[in-house]
Design a protein around this motif. Structure first.
Motif, PDB file in Angstrom:
ATOM      1  N   MET A   1      78.259 -12.236   9.639  1.00  0.00           N
ATOM      2  CA  MET A   1      78.407 -10.834  10.057  1.00  0.00           C
ATOM      3  C   MET A   1      78.632 -10.767  11.574  1.00  0.00           C
ATOM      4  O   MET A   1      77.928 -11.428  12.342  1.00  0.00           O
ATOM      5  N   THR A   2      79.628  -9.964  11.994  1.00  0.00           N
ATOM      6  CA  THR A   2      79.854  -9.827  13.437  1.00  0.00           C
ATOM      7  C   THR A   2      78.935  -8.747  14.003  1.00  0.00           C
ATOM      8  O   THR A   2      78.390  -7.925  13.266  1.00  0.00           O
ATOM      9  N   VAL A   3      78.818  -8.734  15.325  1.00  0.00           N
ATOM     10  CA  VAL A   3      78.004  -7.723  15.999  1.00  0.00           C
ATOM     11  C   VAL A   3      78.518  -6.327  15.639  1.00  0.00           C
ATOM     12  O   VAL A   3      77.751  -5.410  15.354  1.00  0.00           O
ATOM     13  N   LYS A   4      79.839  -6.188  15.623  1.00  0.00           N
ATOM     14  CA  LYS A   4      80.454  -4.888  15.315  1.00  0.00           C
ATOM     15  C   LYS A   4      80.047  -4.408  13.906  1.00  0.00           C
ATOM     16  O   LYS A   4      79.664  -3.249  13.716  1.00  0.00           O
ATOM     17  N   ASP A   5      80.110  -5.315  12.923  1.00  0.00           N
ATOM     18  CA  ASP A   5      79.730  -4.945  11.550  1.00  0.00           C
ATOM     19  C   ASP A   5      78.254  -4.587  11.476  1.00  0.00           C
ATOM     20  O   ASP A   5      77.859  -3.605  10.826  1.00  0.00           O
ATOM     21  N   ALA A   6      77.437  -5.408  12.149  1.00  0.00           N
ATOM     22  CA  ALA A   6      75.986  -5.160  12.121  1.00  0.00           C
ATOM     23  C   ALA A   6      75.691  -3.779  12.698  1.00  0.00           C
ATOM     24  O   ALA A   6      74.885  -3.012  12.156  1.00  0.00           O
ATOM     25  N   LEU A   7      76.385  -3.446  13.772  1.00  0.00           N
ATOM     26  CA  LEU A   7      76.176  -2.171  14.433  1.00  0.00           C
ATOM     27  C   LEU A   7      76.542  -1.010  13.509  1.00  0.00           C
ATOM     28  O   LEU A   7      75.765  -0.068  13.336  1.00  0.00           O
ATOM     29  N   SER A   8      77.694  -1.090  12.885  1.00  0.00           N
ATOM     30  CA  SER A   8      78.093   0.055  12.068  1.00  0.00           C
ATOM     31  C   SER A   8      77.265   0.141  10.785  1.00  0.00           C
ATOM     32  O   SER A   8      76.877   1.234  10.367  1.00  0.00           O
ATOM     33  N   GLU A   9      76.907  -0.994  10.202  1.00  0.00           N
ATOM     34  CA  GLU A   9      76.055  -0.929   9.000  1.00  0.00           C
ATOM     35  C   GLU A   9      74.677  -0.366   9.323  1.00  0.00           C
ATOM     36  O   GLU A   9      74.151   0.478   8.609  1.00  0.00           O
ATOM     37  N   ALA A  10      74.108  -0.864  10.426  1.00  0.00           N
ATOM     38  CA  ALA A  10      72.757  -0.404  10.795  1.00  0.00           C
ATOM     39  C   ALA A  10      72.782   1.086  11.116  1.00  0.00           C
ATOM     40  O   ALA A  10      71.916   1.845  10.663  1.00  0.00           O
ATOM     41  N   ALA A  11      73.803   1.526  11.874  1.00  0.00           N
ATOM     42  CA  ALA A  11      73.891   2.945  12.234  1.00  0.00           C
ATOM     43  C   ALA A  11      73.945   3.785  10.968  1.00  0.00           C
ATOM     44  O   ALA A  11      73.255   4.808  10.846  1.00  0.00           O
ATOM     45  N   ASN A  12      74.719   3.332  10.019  1.00  0.00           N
ATOM     46  CA  ASN A  12      74.853   4.079   8.778  1.00  0.00           C
ATOM     47  C   ASN A  12      73.523   4.182   8.025  1.00  0.00           C
ATOM     48  O   ASN A  12      73.126   5.258   7.586  1.00  0.00           O
ATOM     49  N   GLU A  13      72.834   3.064   7.932  1.00  0.00           N
ATOM     50  CA  GLU A  13      71.549   3.083   7.210  1.00  0.00           C
ATOM     51  C   GLU A  13      70.495   3.907   7.943  1.00  0.00           C
ATOM     52  O   GLU A  13      69.674   4.573   7.331  1.00  0.00           O
ATOM     53  N   LYS A  15      70.778   6.555   9.490  1.00  0.00           N
ATOM     54  CA  LYS A  15      70.963   8.009   9.354  1.00  0.00           C
ATOM     55  C   LYS A  15      69.835   8.643   8.551  1.00  0.00           C
ATOM     56  O   LYS A  15      69.506   9.803   8.730  1.00  0.00           O
ATOM     57  N   SER A  16      69.251   7.854   7.628  1.00  0.00           N
ATOM     58  CA  SER A  16      68.187   8.419   6.782  1.00  0.00           C
ATOM     59  C   SER A  16      66.874   8.591   7.532  1.00  0.00           C
ATOM     60  O   SER A  16      65.995   9.304   7.071  1.00  0.00           O
ATOM     61  N   VAL A  17      66.682   7.932   8.670  1.00  0.00           N
ATOM     62  CA  VAL A  17      65.393   8.074   9.370  1.00  0.00           C
ATOM     63  C   VAL A  17      65.483   8.724  10.750  1.00  0.00           C
ATOM     64  O   VAL A  17      64.471   9.178  11.285  1.00  0.00           O
ATOM     65  N   THR A  18      66.651   8.776  11.350  1.00  0.00           N
ATOM     66  CA  THR A  18      66.714   9.318  12.707  1.00  0.00           C
ATOM     67  C   THR A  18      68.067   9.945  13.024  1.00  0.00           C
ATOM     68  O   THR A  18      69.107   9.509  12.495  1.00  0.00           O
ATOM     69  N   GLU A  19      68.016  10.949  13.893  1.00  0.00           N
ATOM     70  CA  GLU A  19      69.271  11.572  14.338  1.00  0.00           C
ATOM     71  C   GLU A  19      69.975  10.682  15.363  1.00  0.00           C
ATOM     72  O   GLU A  19      71.174  10.776  15.560  1.00  0.00           O
ATOM     73  N   SER A  20      69.181   9.834  16.036  1.00  0.00           N
ATOM     74  CA  SER A  20      69.780   8.949  17.047  1.00  0.00           C
ATOM     75  C   SER A  20      70.149   7.614  16.418  1.00  0.00           C
ATOM     76  O   SER A  20      69.880   6.546  16.968  1.00  0.00           O
ATOM     77  N   TYR A  21      70.766   7.677  15.228  1.00  0.00           N
ATOM     78  CA  TYR A  21      71.015   6.436  14.481  1.00  0.00           C
ATOM     79  C   TYR A  21      71.897   5.435  15.228  1.00  0.00           C
ATOM     80  O   TYR A  21      71.675   4.243  15.180  1.00  0.00           O
ATOM     81  N   TYR A  22      72.893   5.943  15.960  1.00  0.00           N
ATOM     82  CA  TYR A  22      73.795   5.008  16.630  1.00  0.00           C
ATOM     83  C   TYR A  22      73.104   4.301  17.793  1.00  0.00           C
ATOM     84  O   TYR A  22      73.156   3.080  17.926  1.00  0.00           O
ATOM     85  N   LEU A  23      72.397   5.124  18.600  1.00  0.00           N
ATOM     86  CA  LEU A  23      71.667   4.556  19.739  1.00  0.00           C
ATOM     87  C   LEU A  23      70.614   3.557  19.255  1.00  0.00           C
ATOM     88  O   LEU A  23      70.453   2.465  19.808  1.00  0.00           O
ATOM     89  N   GLU A  24      69.904   3.929  18.191  1.00  0.00           N
ATOM     90  CA  GLU A  24      68.857   3.027  17.684  1.00  0.00           C
ATOM     91  C   GLU A  24      69.453   1.714  17.166  1.00  0.00           C
ATOM     92  O   GLU A  24      68.888   0.640  17.377  1.00  0.00           O
ATOM     93  N   ALA A  25      70.601   1.824  16.491  1.00  0.00           N
ATOM     94  CA  ALA A  25      71.253   0.604  15.987  1.00  0.00           C
ATOM     95  C   ALA A  25      71.613  -0.304  17.174  1.00  0.00           C
ATOM     96  O   ALA A  25      71.400  -1.517  17.140  1.00  0.00           O
ATOM     97  N   LEU A  26      72.108   0.327  18.211  1.00  0.00           N
ATOM     98  CA  LEU A  26      72.488  -0.411  19.417  1.00  0.00           C
ATOM     99  C   LEU A  26      71.262  -1.084  20.050  1.00  0.00           C
ATOM    100  O   LEU A  26      71.304  -2.254  20.445  1.00  0.00           O
ATOM    101  N   LEU A  27      70.166  -0.339  20.100  1.00  0.00           N
ATOM    102  CA  LEU A  27      68.942  -0.890  20.704  1.00  0.00           C
ATOM    103  C   LEU A  27      68.382  -2.035  19.865  1.00  0.00           C
ATOM    104  O   LEU A  27      67.915  -3.048  20.402  1.00  0.00           O
ATOM    105  N   LEU A  28      68.448  -1.888  18.534  1.00  0.00           N
ATOM    106  CA  LEU A  28      67.958  -2.973  17.668  1.00  0.00           C
ATOM    107  C   LEU A  28      68.800  -4.235  17.854  1.00  0.00           C
ATOM    108  O   LEU A  28      68.274  -5.343  17.895  1.00  0.00           O
TER     109      LEU A  28
END
Ligand code: GLN
Length: 272
Positions: A1-13, A15-28
């Protein structure tokens, strides 16, 4: 898995727990890769190693189960400063920055202060960081909290002006009194603790009404203050009148201050 894929998959998942899903995915991801979040984009095409993938999935799953992000990242920004935190202390809330700002405004002619229940040390360390004329004493009944206050005082370069004491504030005595006292005591009603399952109950549990700590906190603070000293405490909005009544038994010029959300959040009183 590339960083880009990990980022978009995590951001998508996320969404169910936070409004800041993209930022949180990036931080993780920045946590997993051990790089600054701004640098994650530069590594978009990098393949995650097996170990990185495994640790990323583990942290992502923790977060998806509601585990707080600051405990995963082991840090929290407060007053523009980066603090270390872990499960031994509550996660500093944004409102508490307003307590620090108020104290900084009120303490221009003051020299020393006491922080009762210092927790991660965000209050005392920020005060010392932004007012270099101050010296402080931090008290906490929790040994872990004292250790974390110490880590943060060292990290932010104020440890030479801070004394950290591991003690129940009710038992604390000193010959030297204080010019001001600040505290964010536990004030969550016991019945609501179930909504905050990851943070130490000891730091939050304010008894049935959230009021349990205030009578002794107010009485003790009055004893420990110099003449004209002030006390500034964080409170739960629903008990503001009750805390005010208690405060007025000892203090003059008592006022309730609101937080940015316009809730009664702080109480200030002067010892005359
Ligand atoms: N403000 C926190 C909350 O509402 C509680 C902080 C405290 O108990 N001192 O979760």
């Amino acid at each position: 898995m590339t960083v880009k894929d990990a980022l978009s998959e995590a951001a998508n998942e996320l969404k169910s727990v936070t409004e800041s899903y993209y930022l949180e995915a990036l931080l993780l991801l920045s946590f997993t890769l051990n790089i600054e979040k701004e640098k994650v984009y530069l590594k978009e095409h990098l393949e995650l190693s097996d170990t990185q993938t495994q640790s990323f999935i583990e942290t992502l799953n923790k977060r998806l189960n509601g585990y707080p992000l600051p405990y995963i990242l082991k840090k929290r920004e407060f007053m523009g400063l980066e603090f270390f935190i872990d499960e031994g202390v509550l996660i500093p809330r944004q409102e508490t920055e307003e307590l620090v700002e108020t104290a900084l405004k009120e303490c221009k002619d003051k020299k020393n202060f006491l922080d009762i229940g210092s927790g991660s040390g965000v209050i005392c360390v920020s005060l010392l960081y932004y007012n270099t004329d101050l010296r402080g004493v931090a008290l906490d009944i929790s040994y872990n909290a004292c250790e974390i206050t110490k880590i943060n005082a060292e990290k932010l370069g104020v440890s030479n002006r801070l004394e950290i004491i591991h003690e129940d504030f009710n038992l604390f005595t000193t010959e030297k009194k204080f010019d001001f006292i600040v505290s964010n005591p536990p004030y969550v009603k016991t019945e609501f603790l179930k909504n905050l399952p990851y943070e130490p109950a000891e730091a939050l549990d304010g008894g049935e009404l959230g009021f349990a700590f205030y009578p002794s906190l107010i009485n003790k603070s009055f004893d420990l203050l110099n003449q004209n000293g002030f006390a500034l405490f964080e409170i739960d909005p629903p008990i503001s009148m009750q805390v005010r009544t208690e405060m007025e038994k000892y203090f003059s010029k008592v006022s309730i201050l609101k937080d940015l959300a316009k809730n009664d959040r702080f109480i200030l009183g002067v010892k005359k």
